[in-house]
Motif scaffolding. Structure first.
Motif, PDB file in Angstrom:
ATOM      1  N   ILE A  87       0.800  -1.351  -0.040  1.00  0.00           N
ATOM      2  CA  ILE A  87      -0.143  -0.100   0.040  1.00  0.00           C
ATOM      3  C   ILE A  87       0.862   1.402   0.076  1.00  0.00           C
ATOM      4  O   ILE A  87       0.623   2.121  -0.575  1.00  0.00           O
ATOM      5  CB  ILE A  87      -0.904   0.088   1.202  1.00  0.00           C
ATOM      6  N   ILE A 132      -7.252   2.686  -4.424  1.00  0.00           N
ATOM      7  CA  ILE A 132      -6.912   1.546  -4.005  1.00  0.00           C
ATOM      8  C   ILE A 132      -7.801   0.874  -2.777  1.00  0.00           C
ATOM      9  O   ILE A 132      -8.326   1.530  -2.043  1.00  0.00           O
ATOM     10  CB  ILE A 132      -5.548   1.824  -3.149  1.00  0.00           C
ATOM     11  N   LEU A 176      -8.798  -1.969  -0.563  1.00  0.00           N
ATOM     12  CA  LEU A 176      -8.456  -3.141   0.254  1.00  0.00           C
ATOM     13  C   LEU A 176      -9.804  -3.918   0.879  1.00  0.00           C
ATOM     14  O   LEU A 176     -10.650  -3.275   1.451  1.00  0.00           O
ATOM     15  CB  LEU A 176      -7.639  -2.726   1.340  1.00  0.00           C
ATOM     16  N   LEU A 221      -7.319   5.405  -0.345  1.00  0.00           N
ATOM     17  CA  LEU A 221      -7.610   3.927  -0.154  1.00  0.00           C
ATOM     18  C   LEU A 221      -9.033   3.806   0.561  1.00  0.00           C
ATOM     19  O   LEU A 221      -9.417   4.609   1.323  1.00  0.00           O
ATOM     20  CB  LEU A 221      -6.433   3.864   1.069  1.00  0.00           C
TER      21      LEU A 221
END
Length: 238
Positions: free
Chosen positions: A42, A55, A57, A225
């Protein structure tokens, strides 16, 4: 004396959605020497300057996604944009969703909260944020169009930073537990399929808008993120 736009924003911004808020204590974080490979991956993506990135997750409940989100946010808060700056860090803002808290279970306060944090980190954009609110106070209404909020409270301030952040490391925004964005009137354990579609659409709209924002050529390099459970509607939107 009437309140100014900054004071109004301060009241609307959800302080409990910030990664290090008291409301979230005790803060989950990755223990030393754990999740090393994942965190390094990351961090590596977050350091890339070639293009903006969303991104994602994802994983099942309880695997530690929020701990990773907190750890990444904490690291970005500790990194200065330049050696000369005293307060400007790489952490643009955070929003940690939670279905247990009214203002953290909806997207209605999302961009106002990020705008507030961004303007604290970068005081130079505070006047631009205040001007947008002064011209259109309805931007702080949680029922206002999410697209309009994004344009005025998120994109316009970021565009003001493009020139002065040229050549700097990327900005980072952290959005945790997106799957917990659930309209207050709905109980996740009892809602019907049509109700499920209703709250899923709110999540999908936010993902779509964030992806659109990152395609804006006039932003400084910015990475977002997002963490969530591995749910089908989120996977499709990503």
């Amino acid at each position: 004396m009437s309140e100014g736009p900054w004071e109004k924003l301060s009241q609307v911004a959800v302080k409990g959605a910030e990664y290090d808020s008291r409301e979230r204590q005790p803060h989950p974080r990755c223990l030393e020497r754990t999740r090393v490979a994942l965190l390094d991956h990351i961090y590596g993506l977050s350091d890339k300057k070639e293009k903006n990135r969303l991104i994602w997750l994802h994983g099942t409940a309880g695997v530690g996604k929020s701990a990773v989100a907190f750890t990444v946010a904490e690291r970005m808060r500790g990194l200065k944009m330049t050696e000369e700056t005293k307060i400007e860090t790489r952490l643009g803002g955070t929003f940690f969703f939670s279905r247990k808290h009214t203002k953290r279970r909806t997207t209605g306060y999302f961009f106002a909260t990020l705008a507030y944090q961004l303007a604290i980190n970068f005081p130079s954009v505070r006047s631009h944020v205040s001007k947008a609110i002064l011209e259109n106070p309805a931007l702080l209404d949680p029922d206002k169009s999410l697209r309009h909020q994004m344009e005025a409270l998120f994109l316009q301030p970021l565009r003001k930073l493009q020139f002065r952040l040229r050549g700097c490391s990327p900005l980072a925004f952290i959005v945790d537990a997106l799957d917990e964005c659930t309209p207050e009137s709905l109980d996740p354990s009892t809602f019907e399929p049509l109700e499920e579609d209703k709250f899923n659409s709110e999540i999908v709209e936010l993902i779509s808008l964030l992806a659109q924002a990152l395609r804006d050529p006039d932003l400084p390099v910015t990475h977002i993120l997002v963490t969530s459970r591995s749910e089908a509607h989120i996977h499709e939107a990503m």
